[in-house]
Enzyme design. Structure first.
Site, PDB file in Angstrom:
ATOM      1  N   LYS A   1     -12.357  -6.720  -5.910  1.00  0.00           N
ATOM      2  CA  LYS A   1     -13.228  -5.552  -6.034  1.00  0.00           C
ATOM      3  C   LYS A   1     -12.451  -4.332  -6.507  1.00  0.00           C
ATOM      4  CE  LYS A   1     -13.167  -5.080  -0.990  1.00  0.00           C
ATOM      5  NZ  LYS A   1     -13.899  -4.871   0.249  1.00  0.00           N
TER       6      LYS A   1
ATOM      7  N   LYS B   1      -6.942 -13.530  -8.365  1.00  0.00           N
ATOM      8  CA  LYS B   1      -8.212 -13.601  -7.646  1.00  0.00           C
ATOM      9  C   LYS B   1      -9.194 -12.547  -8.182  1.00  0.00           C
ATOM     10  CE  LYS B   1      -9.216 -13.015  -3.026  1.00  0.00           C
ATOM     11  NZ  LYS B   1      -8.910 -12.905  -1.593  1.00  0.00           N
TER      12      LYS B   1
ATOM     13  N   LYS C   1       0.822  -1.211   0.000  1.00  0.00           N
ATOM     14  CA  LYS C   1       0.000   0.000   0.000  1.00  0.00           C
ATOM     15  C   LYS C   1       0.856   1.261   0.000  1.00  0.00           C
ATOM     16  CE  LYS C   1      -4.347  -1.658   1.852  1.00  0.00           C
ATOM     17  NZ  LYS C   1      -5.399  -1.482   2.859  1.00  0.00           N
TER      18      LYS C   1
END
Ligand code: TRP
Length: 334
Positions: free
Chosen positions: A200, A197, A115
């Protein structure tokens, strides 16, 4: 233990739109856990502000997520679905746990590194201590088990280390949580790149089916799913795209992958993709209908929010008071 049951805690961020992967892999499997566990599901809005958010959007998404939990069948009377920010104990315990967590430990967190690289212009202290807030979430409720994906395992390990460290100094204050290993949900991959995967936060909207996609969109995404040129519907590693579609169909219908292979033996990919699309539409329709009803019933949702904030707050306060006494904060004068 709470009310004679073990405690289960999980949290979800209200950033991005939930996908079919979140539903089949997690939510769907949580519906019946309340028979066995006292379940807390936090909408972790405090975690969300470690990256910049538009306040109006965050508020709306947090509410949407709460309604999605309920629409997915998690009964808000039997499960404590609540906003993290409504229980001040999370922040208070996080502060104390910060003082029991080493910089070196946090420096090793791979999610922080990822991040920080992604948000290089805003590497704030909250992003760094994010795992400590997560530890506070879990330990505040004395959770026995935490259903987490592989990406959160390192944070759960840290939670265990911090709990054990604290217990080592002050005695048995915290339950040391374990990863929940019950019936695991299906792992759904991206429709555009079956080695990743379904996420979202994927930039390609065709890669993920969102829970609120309308039937035409769902069908279109299924029909465009990346497959291969083998031309055979088989469940094997060499055909990751087809295998993913089999997994989706199997999770939607309750059939085993082998049964699905048998059912579509000799058929073309086109027909199979259409069948997958129909199965997904069939699974998401009731969820979407329930969601639409909930969205209209402001009073009901507000009532749930209030009651569950109180319920969570009560359980949290019990742990927090104990911790505050242990570390030497003065008793309150009442
Ligand atoms: N960090 C988790 C995630 O991004 C969300 C989360 C916050 C969580 N607190 C938690 C998950 C406590 C499990 C338990 O997925």
């Amino acid at each position: 233990m709470l009310n004679g049951k073990k405690v289960l805690y999980s949290g979800m961020q209200a950033t991005g739109n939930l996908t079919l992967g979140n539903y089949l892999g997690a939510l769907k499997n949580w519906v019946n856990l309340c028979d066995e566990y006292e379940c807390f599901y936090g909408v972790v809005d405090m975690h969300s502000i470690t990256v910049r958010q538009d306040p109006t959007v965050l508020r709306q998404r947090a509410r949407n997520l709460l309604m999605i939990y309920i629409a997915a069948g998690i009964d808000p009377e039997k499960n404590c679905i609540y906003y993290q920010s409504h229980v001040s104990g999370h922040a208070e315990l996080a502060w104390i746990l910060n003082c029991f967590t080493y910089m070196g430990e946090l420096n090793r967190m791979t999610q922080f590194k990822d991040k920080a690289a992604k948000h290089a212009d805003n590497i704030n202290a909250g992003l760094f201590t994010y795992p400590v807030l997560m530890a506070a979430d879990i330990l505040l409720y004395q959770a026995d088990v935490v259903p987490v994906g592989i990406d959160q395992m390192q944070h759960l390990e840290l939670t265990r280390d911090v709990a054990q460290r604290f217990n080592g100094v002050y005695g048995d204050v915290f339950t040391v949580p374990e990863a929940y290993i019950g019936k695991v949900g299906a792992k759904i991959m991206s429709l555009q790149d079956p080695s990743k995967k379904m996420s979202k936060s994927d930039e390609n909207p065709n890669a993920s089916i969102y829970l609120m996609d309308d039937p035409d969109t769902i069908m279109r995404k299924c029909r465009r799913a990346v497959t291969d040129s083998e031309g055979q519907i088989q469940y094997r590693e060499e055909q990751p795209g087809i295998r993913n579609l089999i997994d989706i169909y199997s999770a939607c219908t309750g059939k085993t992958p082998q049964e699905v292979v048998g059912e579509f033996d000799g058929q073309g990919y086109g027909d199979f993709k259409t069948a997958v699309g129909e199965a997904v539409i069939g699974v998401l329709r009731p969820l979407q209908e329930r969601y639409a009803e909930l969205a209209k019933d402001k009073g009901y949702i507000d009532g749930i929010i209030k009651a569950n904030a109180e319920k969570a707050g009560y359980a949290a306060a019990k742990t927090l008071r104990k911790v505050q006494r242990k570390v030497g904060f003065p008793d309150r004068i009442r």
